[in-house]
Design a protein around this motif. Structure first.
Motif, PDB file in Angstrom:
ATOM      1  N   ASP A  56       1.011  -1.160   0.027  1.00 35.51           N
ATOM      2  CA  ASP A  56      -0.028  -0.074   0.179  1.00 35.51           C
ATOM      3  C   ASP A  56       0.991   1.426  -0.092  1.00 35.51           C
ATOM      4  O   ASP A  56       0.276   2.197   0.247  1.00 35.51           O
ATOM      5  CB  ASP A  56      -1.019   0.048   1.258  1.00 35.51           C
ATOM      6  CG  ASP A  56      -0.415   0.253   2.477  1.00 35.51           C
ATOM      7  OD1 ASP A  56       1.049  -0.271   2.669  1.00 35.51           O
ATOM      8  OD2 ASP A  56      -0.887   0.764   3.433  1.00 35.51           O
ATOM      9  N   LYS A  89      -7.729   1.603   6.382  1.00 31.23           N
ATOM     10  CA  LYS A  89      -6.455   1.346   5.461  1.00 31.23           C
ATOM     11  C   LYS A  89      -6.697   0.996   3.933  1.00 31.23           C
ATOM     12  O   LYS A  89      -6.286   1.606   2.894  1.00 31.23           O
ATOM     13  CB  LYS A  89      -5.456   0.559   6.091  1.00 31.23           C
ATOM     14  CG  LYS A  89      -4.899   1.046   7.294  1.00 31.23           C
ATOM     15  CD  LYS A  89      -3.810   0.237   8.008  1.00 31.23           C
ATOM     16  CE  LYS A  89      -2.608  -0.334   7.043  1.00 31.23           C
ATOM     17  NZ  LYS A  89      -1.516  -1.022   7.649  1.00 31.23           N
ATOM     18  N   GLU A  92      -8.516   3.911   2.068  1.00 30.83           N
ATOM     19  CA  GLU A  92      -7.340   4.702   1.585  1.00 30.83           C
ATOM     20  C   GLU A  92      -6.497   4.238   0.546  1.00 30.83           C
ATOM     21  O   GLU A  92      -6.365   5.107  -0.508  1.00 30.83           O
ATOM     22  CB  GLU A  92      -6.315   5.088   2.890  1.00 30.83           C
ATOM     23  CG  GLU A  92      -7.058   6.001   4.022  1.00 30.83           C
ATOM     24  CD  GLU A  92      -7.623   7.227   3.590  1.00 30.83           C
ATOM     25  OE1 GLU A  92      -6.964   7.712   2.787  1.00 30.83           O
ATOM     26  OE2 GLU A  92      -8.082   8.015   4.518  1.00 30.83           O
TER      27      GLU A  92
END
Length: 317
Positions: A56, A89, A92
């Motif tokens: 990520d 998370k 995002e």
């Protein structure tokens, strides 16, 4: 109607170093498809948190987005569970990628009733972030839940940002006819996993639901596609070619309305793999058969893509 491809369709290639997310994007475009569904679930030899996506890290995510945009594809994310801290998370990361739909499923191997009861509260906590980024959450019927149980969950959550990932084959694991699954879930569906299945015999007492190239199995995929086109506002249908793969039945016979094997979509067939291994070994084949199974998986994906594009030509043009 746009046709996409889920990374699980090439799971053996991802697990064994034959493909990364950039290779997958290029393969999807080569097949003439329109989008990618990226599975971030932990699997053998993959990143424990980000699966086939790999990371990520914002720079990595931007590179993935640029590759997707280069080929004019859409992108969706496949996740699991409803734990809010983790899911924030994921949202995002989806935002950076340009994904507007995240698929998840509720049951992660715990007690289904407790997981289903906890899910609405968990999802309520992440709704503000979904709204902020205009991302929809699509909860999948994932082998443990009947269509009726999924509809009850969606009604409890009661948000326009939360709907269904209609997996046309997963209802079989709870003894549900796929056409019934699709008809019931269609009004709530945001995205899909489109696949085909046969029933195979592992041993005298063990029967399994087995993935196969779309169009080669016993699901009435033509009718399922037609329902999704005519009875929903869907703009995308995603191929999840789940072979080599098998799944056990998760509920008692009759839970989803089917009581016996032997007829229609629940007819028992010979195992379809090109090598002599048990169906339970399909997902992680023995080393000596890995190359043959990887080649076979690629052939099955290509056959599935061709079949799905033909269905689109039949019903959408």
């Amino acid at each position: 109607m746009k046709i996409g491809l889920e990374t699980e369709s090439y799971h053996l290639h991802f697990q064994n170093g034959g493909m990364d997310i950039f290779d997958f994007i290029r393969r999807t475009a080569e097949l003439g498809l329109d989008g990618v569904q990226i599975n971030i679930i932990k699997d053998k030899n993959l990143d424990p948190e980000w699966g086939t996506l790999g990371s990520d890290d914002p720079e990595h995510l931007i590179k993935v987005r640029e590759e997707v945009e280069k080929y004019g594809l859409y992108v969706e994310i496949d996740a699991r569970g409803t734990e809010p801290k983790k899911f924030k998370k994921i949202i995002e990361a989806a935002h950076i990628l340009g994904a507007d739909i995240i698929r998840t499923y509720v049951s992660c191997g715990g007690i289904l009733e407790e997981e289903m009861a906890r899910a609405p509260k968990d999802i309520e906590e992440i709704l503000p972030l979904l709204k902020k980024y205009r991302i929809k959450l699509a909860i999948e019927n994932h082998e443990y839940e009947t269509a009726e149980e999924m509809i009850e969950l969606i009604k409890k959550i009661n948000s326009p940002w939360v709907g269904i990932t209609c997996d046309i084959g997963n209802g079989m694991m709870v003894w549900e006819e796929p056409i019934d699954t699709v008809k019931k879930l269609a009004p709530y569906t945001f995205t899909t996993h489109f696949k085909d299945h046969v029933i195979v015999k592992e041993d005298e007492e063990d029967f399994r639901v087995c993935g196969i190239a779309i169009g080669d199995g016993n699901i009435d995929t033509d009718e399922c596609f037609k329902i999704l086109v005519e009875d929903t506002t869907l703009q995308r249908i995603n191929i999840e070619m789940c072979h080599p793969y098998t799944a056990t039945f998760k509920k008692e016979k009759g839970a989803g309305g089917v009581f016996e094997l032997g007829k229609g979509v629940f007819k028992v067939e010979n195992p379809p793999a090109p090598v002599d291994i048990k169906p339970s070994q399909y997902y992680y084949p023995p080393e000596e058969h890995l190359e043959a199974m990887m080649k076979y998986q690629d052939e099955e994906v290509r056959k599935s893509a061709k079949y799905m594009l033909a269905l689109r030509d039949k019903y959408c043009r």
